[in-house]
Design a protein around this motif. Structure first.
Motif, PDB file in Angstrom:
ATOM      1  N   TYR A   1       8.657  53.621 115.395  1.00  0.00           N
ATOM      2  CA  TYR A   1       8.915  54.913 114.759  1.00  0.00           C
ATOM      3  C   TYR A   1       8.762  56.053 115.771  1.00  0.00           C
ATOM      4  N   SER A   2       9.534  57.113 115.565  1.00  0.00           N
ATOM      5  CA  SER A   2       9.483  58.251 116.479  1.00  0.00           C
ATOM      6  C   SER A   2       8.224  59.081 116.280  1.00  0.00           C
ATOM      7  N   LYS A   3       7.748  59.151 115.036  1.00  0.00           N
ATOM      8  CA  LYS A   3       6.574  59.960 114.737  1.00  0.00           C
ATOM      9  C   LYS A   3       6.000  59.509 113.394  1.00  0.00           C
ATOM     10  N   ILE A   4       4.685  59.608 113.279  1.00  0.00           N
ATOM     11  CA  ILE A   4       3.997  59.275 112.028  1.00  0.00           C
ATOM     12  C   ILE A   4       3.516  60.571 111.379  1.00  0.00           C
ATOM     13  N   PHE A   5       3.893  60.775 110.120  1.00  0.00           N
ATOM     14  CA  PHE A   5       3.397  61.917 109.356  1.00  0.00           C
ATOM     15  C   PHE A   5       2.476  61.394 108.261  1.00  0.00           C
TER      16      PHE A   5
ATOM     17  N   GLY B   1       9.346  68.211 114.153  1.00  0.00           N
ATOM     18  CA  GLY B   1      10.210  67.253 114.843  1.00  0.00           C
ATOM     19  C   GLY B   1      10.474  65.970 114.097  1.00  0.00           C
ATOM     20  N   GLY B   2      10.331  65.996 112.778  1.00  0.00           N
ATOM     21  CA  GLY B   2      10.635  64.805 112.004  1.00  0.00           C
ATOM     22  C   GLY B   2      12.105  64.451 112.069  1.00  0.00           C
ATOM     23  N   ASP B   3      12.415  63.164 112.168  1.00  0.00           N
ATOM     24  CA  ASP B   3      13.807  62.722 112.183  1.00  0.00           C
ATOM     25  C   ASP B   3      13.937  61.453 111.334  1.00  0.00           C
ATOM     26  N   ARG B   4      15.101  60.828 111.370  1.00  0.00           N
ATOM     27  CA  ARG B   4      15.344  59.680 110.491  1.00  0.00           C
ATOM     28  C   ARG B   4      14.570  58.437 110.914  1.00  0.00           C
ATOM     29  N   LYS B   5      13.969  58.485 112.091  1.00  0.00           N
ATOM     30  CA  LYS B   5      13.139  57.368 112.569  1.00  0.00           C
ATOM     31  C   LYS B   5      11.648  57.648 112.391  1.00  0.00           C
ATOM     32  N   SER B   6      11.323  58.714 111.662  1.00  0.00           N
ATOM     33  CA  SER B   6       9.922  59.009 111.363  1.00  0.00           C
ATOM     34  C   SER B   6       9.483  58.191 110.148  1.00  0.00           C
ATOM     35  N   ILE B   7       8.171  58.083 109.968  1.00  0.00           N
ATOM     36  CA  ILE B   7       7.606  57.421 108.792  1.00  0.00           C
ATOM     37  C   ILE B   7       6.532  58.309 108.196  1.00  0.00           C
ATOM     38  N   VAL B   8       6.434  58.284 106.873  1.00  0.00           N
ATOM     39  CA  VAL B   8       5.421  59.045 106.145  1.00  0.00           C
ATOM     40  C   VAL B   8       4.391  58.078 105.567  1.00  0.00           C
TER      41      VAL B   8
ATOM     42  N   GLY C   1      -2.540  59.906  92.785  1.00  0.00           N
ATOM     43  CA  GLY C   1      -1.205  59.853  92.198  1.00  0.00           C
ATOM     44  C   GLY C   1      -0.329  61.032  92.547  1.00  0.00           C
ATOM     45  N   VAL C   2      -0.913  62.211  92.677  1.00  0.00           N
ATOM     46  CA  VAL C   2      -0.117  63.383  93.047  1.00  0.00           C
ATOM     47  C   VAL C   2       0.493  63.187  94.428  1.00  0.00           C
ATOM     48  N   ILE C   3      -0.326  62.728  95.379  1.00  0.00           N
ATOM     49  CA  ILE C   3       0.150  62.559  96.758  1.00  0.00           C
ATOM     50  C   ILE C   3       1.177  61.439  96.860  1.00  0.00           C
ATOM     51  N   THR C   4       0.933  60.308  96.195  1.00  0.00           N
ATOM     52  CA  THR C   4       1.910  59.214  96.296  1.00  0.00           C
ATOM     53  C   THR C   4       3.210  59.579  95.596  1.00  0.00           C
ATOM     54  N   ASP C   5       3.126  60.289  94.478  1.00  0.00           N
ATOM     55  CA  ASP C   5       4.345  60.714  93.773  1.00  0.00           C
ATOM     56  C   ASP C   5       5.154  61.711  94.600  1.00  0.00           C
ATOM     57  N   ILE C   6       4.488  62.769  95.043  1.00  0.00           N
ATOM     58  CA  ILE C   6       5.214  63.833  95.745  1.00  0.00           C
ATOM     59  C   ILE C   6       5.556  63.409  97.172  1.00  0.00           C
ATOM     60  N   GLY C   7       4.663  62.671  97.819  1.00  0.00           N
ATOM     61  CA  GLY C   7       4.932  62.212  99.171  1.00  0.00           C
ATOM     62  C   GLY C   7       6.111  61.254  99.222  1.00  0.00           C
ATOM     63  N   GLY C   8       6.189  60.372  98.233  1.00  0.00           N
ATOM     64  CA  GLY C   8       7.333  59.468  98.159  1.00  0.00           C
ATOM     65  C   GLY C   8       8.626  60.226  97.929  1.00  0.00           C
TER      66      GLY C   8
ATOM     67  N   ILE D   1      13.640  58.619 104.525  1.00  0.00           N
ATOM     68  CA  ILE D   1      12.946  57.967 105.631  1.00  0.00           C
ATOM     69  C   ILE D   1      11.900  57.018 105.048  1.00  0.00           C
ATOM     70  N   ASP D   2      11.404  56.103 105.859  1.00  0.00           N
ATOM     71  CA  ASP D   2      10.425  55.121 105.401  1.00  0.00           C
ATOM     72  C   ASP D   2       9.119  55.798 104.986  1.00  0.00           C
ATOM     73  N   PHE D   3       8.465  55.220 103.990  1.00  0.00           N
ATOM     74  CA  PHE D   3       7.132  55.686 103.620  1.00  0.00           C
ATOM     75  C   PHE D   3       6.289  54.520 103.136  1.00  0.00           C
ATOM     76  N   ILE D   4       4.993  54.668 103.331  1.00  0.00           N
ATOM     77  CA  ILE D   4       4.001  53.690 102.878  1.00  0.00           C
ATOM     78  C   ILE D   4       2.963  54.429 102.048  1.00  0.00           C
ATOM     79  N   ASN D   5       2.628  53.876 100.890  1.00  0.00           N
ATOM     80  CA  ASN D   5       1.593  54.471 100.043  1.00  0.00           C
ATOM     81  C   ASN D   5       0.231  53.856 100.343  1.00  0.00           C
ATOM     82  N   ILE D   6      -0.747  54.729 100.571  1.00  0.00           N
ATOM     83  CA  ILE D   6      -2.128  54.297 100.767  1.00  0.00           C
ATOM     84  C   ILE D   6      -2.965  55.019  99.709  1.00  0.00           C
ATOM     85  N   PRO D   7      -3.044  54.468  98.493  1.00  0.00           N
ATOM     86  CA  PRO D   7      -3.720  55.161  97.392  1.00  0.00           C
ATOM     87  C   PRO D   7      -5.229  55.211  97.596  1.00  0.00           C
TER      88      PRO D   7
END
Length: 355
Positions: free
Chosen positions: A30-34, A87-94, A100-107, A117-123
């Motif tokens: 990934y280019s960057k992790i957010f 500098g987020g791009d299509r190769k970034s990951i969230v 629940g608020v963060i996983t809902d809105i972050g997704g 872009i890809d995302f992973i939930n860490i509840p």
């Protein structure tokens, strides 16, 4: 605990989750992790996550204000701008680190930024572990109306680290427990029987019970990702529960309810409707009412409150052709979807709740 296979992703538990996370960060380059967190998870959970990340990829932290009232498009706009400026791009990951608020809105943010872009939930809350982070629903409120704007798209993975629960206040644990009770009521009577004896449970039981809840939700969602059939069963308690939650959130004279507190009321009300429609027995209804009333404080409603809550039902996202749709119990451990109710019956349910 073994990994649970969902439709297009896996749910990892505890140390297995970090093994997977570091591996995928390495493989996917990934280019960057957010990391999207709120002010609470930034303080209490982020240090643990950062200490377990083994990567040279640049990491940016985006911190949001905590609270359901910030789950809206305005917050999304701020984050989209931040992703762009950082500098987020299509190769970034969230990585969504929160409840629940963060996983809902972050997704939702990840699904719509650069067309996805890809995302992973860490509840980090019990509610998010057993419900919000599982199943691919991502979205935000429209004003105070629940989850009106959103998309169904599954994450790359969900990582459940139960150590995060050590930072959680008791009322937040009870909020998440409501969804676990719902899983038993709609799907597995034996699971309900375990949970209803809450005084017999200890912290050693929690990991196993969380695992079972995730299995139940995943079992249902895997059959019906887009909620055209059986997935509607997960809405038990939520038709009236969401209306109550929205009304208390928008009313300055009322103390806002946590999601699970509102859903507990909704489950009692919708169990009453189930009883009146001869789907469950009177004994089953009183068992449900007793168990939930013993765990959750009673919520006070006057006639105006009830009228306003019922008026909000028209905005429920589960409605079809203007008809309010309920998922009702069909004996404890089973559910019946696409059920209707008269307003008179709903008023009777509130009256019985108040008694």
């Amino acid at each position: 605990m073994q990994t649970i296979q969902a439709n297009n992703y896996q749910v990892f538990f505890n140390e297995n989750g970090y093994t997977y996370l570091n591996a995928i960060l390495d493989v996917k380059s990934y280019s960057k992790i957010f990391i999207i967190a709120d002010e609470n998870t930034s303080n209490y959970c982020l240090p643990r996550l950062l200490s377990l990340l083994a990567t040279e990829i640049e990491i940016e932290i985006i911190e949001l204000e905590a609270g359901e009232e910030h789950k809206n498009i305005e917050t999304c706009l701020q984050v989209w701008h931040s992703l762009t400026e950082l500098g987020g791009d299509r190769k970034s990951i969230v990585l969504n680190l929160g409840g629940g608020v963060i996983t809902d809105i972050g997704g939702f943010i990840a699904c719509t930024f650069k067309r996805g872009i890809d995302f992973i939930n860490i509840p980090t809350t019990l509610l998010a572990m057993v419900d919000a982070s599982i199943g691919g629903k991502n979205g935000v409120e429209l004003g105070n109306l629940k989850n009106q704007i959103g998309i169904i798209r599954e994450p790359k993975a969900v990582i459940i680290d139960t150590q995060f629960l050590e930072t959680l206040p008791g009322e937040q644990m009870r909020s998440g427990f409501a969804e676990m009770l719902k899983h038993g009521l709609i799907f597995d009577k034996n699971y309900w029987d375990k949970l209803k004896n809450i005084s017999d449970l200890n912290t050693d039981d929690l990991d196993t019970l969380i695992y079972q809840s995730v299995e139940i939700k995943n079992n249902i969602v895997s059959q019906d990702l887009t909620e055209n059939g059986i997935r509607k069963a997960l809405n038990f308690g939520h038709t009236l529960g969401h209306a109550i939650e929205s009304y208390f959130l928008e009313n300055d004279e009322k103390k806002s309810l946590l999601h699970g507190e509102a859903i507990a009321v909704g489950m009692i009300l919708e169990s009453y409707i189930s009883k009146e429609k001869a789907l469950i027995s009177s004994e089953e209804y009183h068992e449900i009412k007793y168990v939930l009333s013993d765990i959750y404080d009673a919520v006070s409603f006057n006639e105006k409150d009830i009228e306003n809550c019922i008026n909000l039902l028209i905005y429920d996202k589960k409605n079809e052709f203007g008809n309010v749709q309920f998922a009702l119990l069909d004996k404890i451990g089973n559910c019946k979807i696409n059920e209707s109710s008269t307003n008179e019956l709903i008023y009777s349910a509130f009256s019985d709740y108040k008694s």
